[in-house]
Design an enzyme around this catalytic site. Sequence first.
Site, PDB file in Angstrom:
ATOM      1  N   ARG A 169      -4.006   9.026   0.143  1.00 57.23           N
ATOM      2  CA  ARG A 169      -3.455  10.290  -0.367  1.00 57.23           C
ATOM      3  C   ARG A 169      -4.534  11.310  -0.735  1.00 57.23           C
ATOM      4  NH1 ARG A 169       0.320   7.968   1.204  1.00 57.23           N
ATOM      5  NH2 ARG A 169       2.462   8.030   0.461  1.00 57.23           N
ATOM      6  N   SER A 241       6.620  11.116  -3.987  1.00 53.08           N
ATOM      7  CA  SER A 241       5.959  10.299  -5.021  1.00 53.08           C
ATOM      8  C   SER A 241       5.176  11.222  -5.950  1.00 53.08           C
ATOM      9  CB  SER A 241       4.974   9.324  -4.388  1.00 53.08           C
ATOM     10  OG  SER A 241       5.644   8.461  -3.521  1.00 53.08           O
ATOM     11  N   GLU A 337      -0.135  12.580  -8.092  1.00 55.78           N
ATOM     12  CA  GLU A 337      -0.385  12.783  -6.662  1.00 55.78           C
ATOM     13  C   GLU A 337      -0.054  14.206  -6.218  1.00 55.78           C
ATOM     14  OE1 GLU A 337      -0.071  12.931  -2.562  1.00 55.78           O
ATOM     15  OE2 GLU A 337       1.847  12.529  -3.495  1.00 55.78           O
TER      16      GLU A 337
HETATM   17  N1  EPU Z   1       9.311  -0.460  -6.883  1.00 55.38           N
HETATM   18  C1  EPU Z   1      10.053  -0.779  -8.000  1.00 55.38           C
HETATM   19  N2  EPU Z   1      10.829   0.211  -8.556  1.00 55.38           N
HETATM   20  C2  EPU Z   1      10.883   1.449  -8.054  1.00 55.38           C
HETATM   21  C3  EPU Z   1      10.117   1.771  -6.921  1.00 55.38           C
HETATM   22  C4  EPU Z   1       9.340   0.795  -6.360  1.00 55.38           C
HETATM   23  O1  EPU Z   1      10.027  -1.889  -8.478  1.00 55.38           O
HETATM   24  O2  EPU Z   1      11.605   2.277  -8.620  1.00 55.38           O
HETATM   25  C5  EPU Z   1       8.475  -1.518  -6.268  1.00 55.38           C
HETATM   26  C6  EPU Z   1       9.259  -2.485  -5.401  1.00 55.38           C
HETATM   27  O3  EPU Z   1       8.695  -3.757  -5.566  1.00 55.38           O
HETATM   28  C7  EPU Z   1       8.995  -2.011  -4.008  1.00 55.38           C
HETATM   29  C8  EPU Z   1       7.571  -1.491  -4.130  1.00 55.38           C
HETATM   30  O4  EPU Z   1       7.521  -0.939  -5.445  1.00 55.38           O
HETATM   31  O5  EPU Z   1       9.066  -3.052  -3.079  1.00 55.38           O
HETATM   32  C9  EPU Z   1       7.197  -0.453  -3.109  1.00 55.38           C
HETATM   33  O6  EPU Z   1       8.174   0.594  -3.130  1.00 55.38           O
HETATM   34  P1  EPU Z   1       8.359   1.589  -1.895  1.00 55.38           P
HETATM   35  O7  EPU Z   1       8.389   0.835  -0.620  1.00 55.38           O
HETATM   36  O8  EPU Z   1       9.495   2.487  -2.211  1.00 55.38           O
HETATM   37  O9  EPU Z   1       7.011   2.382  -1.850  1.00 55.38           O
HETATM   38  P2  EPU Z   1       6.096   3.034  -2.973  1.00 55.38           P
HETATM   39  O10 EPU Z   1       4.860   2.242  -3.094  1.00 55.38           O
HETATM   40  O11 EPU Z   1       6.854   3.315  -4.221  1.00 55.38           O
HETATM   41  C10 EPU Z   1       4.765   4.452  -1.219  1.00 55.38           C
HETATM   42  C11 EPU Z   1       4.432   5.876  -0.964  1.00 55.38           C
HETATM   43  C12 EPU Z   1       5.643   6.626  -0.426  1.00 55.38           C
HETATM   44  C13 EPU Z   1       6.060   5.967   0.868  1.00 55.38           C
HETATM   45  C14 EPU Z   1       6.383   4.502   0.589  1.00 55.38           C
HETATM   46  C15 EPU Z   1       6.674   3.727   1.843  1.00 55.38           C
HETATM   47  C16 EPU Z   1       2.661   6.423  -2.542  1.00 55.38           C
HETATM   48  C17 EPU Z   1       2.272   7.216  -3.728  1.00 55.38           C
HETATM   49  N3  EPU Z   1       3.939   6.520  -2.165  1.00 55.38           N
HETATM   50  O12 EPU Z   1       5.738   4.437  -2.272  1.00 55.38           O
HETATM   51  O13 EPU Z   1       5.240   7.949  -0.133  1.00 55.38           O
HETATM   52  O14 EPU Z   1       7.200   6.604   1.425  1.00 55.38           O
HETATM   53  O15 EPU Z   1       5.243   3.860  -0.032  1.00 55.38           O
HETATM   54  O16 EPU Z   1       5.507   3.570   2.574  1.00 55.38           O
HETATM   55  O17 EPU Z   1       1.830   5.745  -1.960  1.00 55.38           O
HETATM   56  C18 EPU Z   1       5.124  10.180  -0.986  1.00 55.38           C
HETATM   57  O18 EPU Z   1       3.902  10.067  -0.938  1.00 55.38           O
HETATM   58  O19 EPU Z   1       5.692  11.224  -1.388  1.00 55.38           O
HETATM   59  C19 EPU Z   1       5.951   9.034  -0.603  1.00 55.38           C
HETATM   60  C20 EPU Z   1       7.279   9.056  -0.725  1.00 55.38           C
END
Ligand code: EPU
Length: 341
Positions: A169, A241, A337
């Site tokens: 990012r 995010s 971010e």
């Molecule tokens: N999780 C929770 N609660 C929540 C959200 C997430 O427990 O409310 C945990 C779960 O274990 C889940 C894990 O976090 O399995 C990962 O969640 P998710 O796949 O939704 O991804 P993220 O890590 O929260 C990142 C990116 C997103 C991107 C997704 C998918 C960042 C800051 N964000 O989110 O990017 O879409 O992975 O690859 O790295 C963005 O940058 O705007 C964005 C949406």
Amino acid sequence: MLKKTQLKTIEENKSIKAYNTFGVECFSEYFTRVNSEEELREILLNKNFKKKFILGGGSNLLLTKKILGLCIHVNLKGIHKVEENEEHIVLEVQAGENWHKFVVWTINQGYGGLENLSLIPGNTGTAPIQNIGAYGVELKDSFVSCMAMNVQTAEISKFNLEDVAFGYRTSIFKTTLKGKYVITSVQFRLTKKNHKLKTSYGAIKEEMGNIPVSPKSIADAVISIRERKLPDPKVIGNGGSFFKNPIIKEKQFENLLEKYPEIPYYRMNSSEIKIPAGWLIESLGFKGYKKGDAGVHKDQALVLVNHGKASGQEILVLSQELQKKVKDIFDIYLEIEVNIY
Ligand code: EPU
């Protein structure tokens, strides 16, 4: 009174509400839209405006105060082929092209590389700034180069992959060159066959089941997941995010794991571990939390939302409350971010 440059109309005290995906009310002292490189050059060299603020798709931006000076909305359009062989095509995309529309267009042409990045809000010209990423793929994976105009001199420079210092990012445009350049176009190398498709990210595998893997089927899966988990900015204001997923050291991780054996994590290398910020926030009970019209999304705790009339300042205050709680309980600093103005 409207001031005119040779080419462009300058509006005064313009509402930027429709130009930021958080949908917060914010005014800009002056505002203009540029549709070509020449218009951008002319306006950057206009000495009537000391302060200039560059606005792309407004999707990774939280506006917390009036924009002083001239807000320049970059609206350069067009996609063209730079080169092509049997395996690859290189495309040049102008900065004002909507990112998702561009991704859909590449998939309809049968090109591979951007499918995992479907449905990310914002414009193509701002996508490299934070190296947009999702479901195991980042923009840098297909990035060839970009052209960018110096805000002071209006000179155009080319930035190749090795010049941009992409990271999680981040890029040089978010660090040392922050606010110094306007990206005008980006080149991507995409596959025409032997696509290098990535389905390793858990949610994609589950979503696809037995469907044959192709750029189109991956894009469809990503779109379904995102539509289910992430709020549509047209319906509920948000900037994706809000925080980065924090990366912590092995020692701290071991202590955390002892206390919270259920904590999800991704090992980055032998000494660093990435923890989902969404999990940290949710486990503190903040999923769906509201403070006035500022809130934490009910399905994805990493996304802060505007339920209607929240100001940027209110959303920022909520984010600080989350940062403080996460720091107090987990001793982890959540880095914001989105860009705060
Ligand atoms: N999780 C929770 N609660 C929540 C959200 C997430 O427990 O409310 C945990 C779960 O274990 C889940 C894990 O976090 O399995 C990962 O969640 P998710 O796949 O939704 O991804 P993220 O890590 O929260 C990142 C990116 C997103 C991107 C997704 C998918 C960042 C800051 N964000 O989110 O990017 O879409 O992975 O690859 O790295 C963005 O940058 O705007 C964005 C949406």
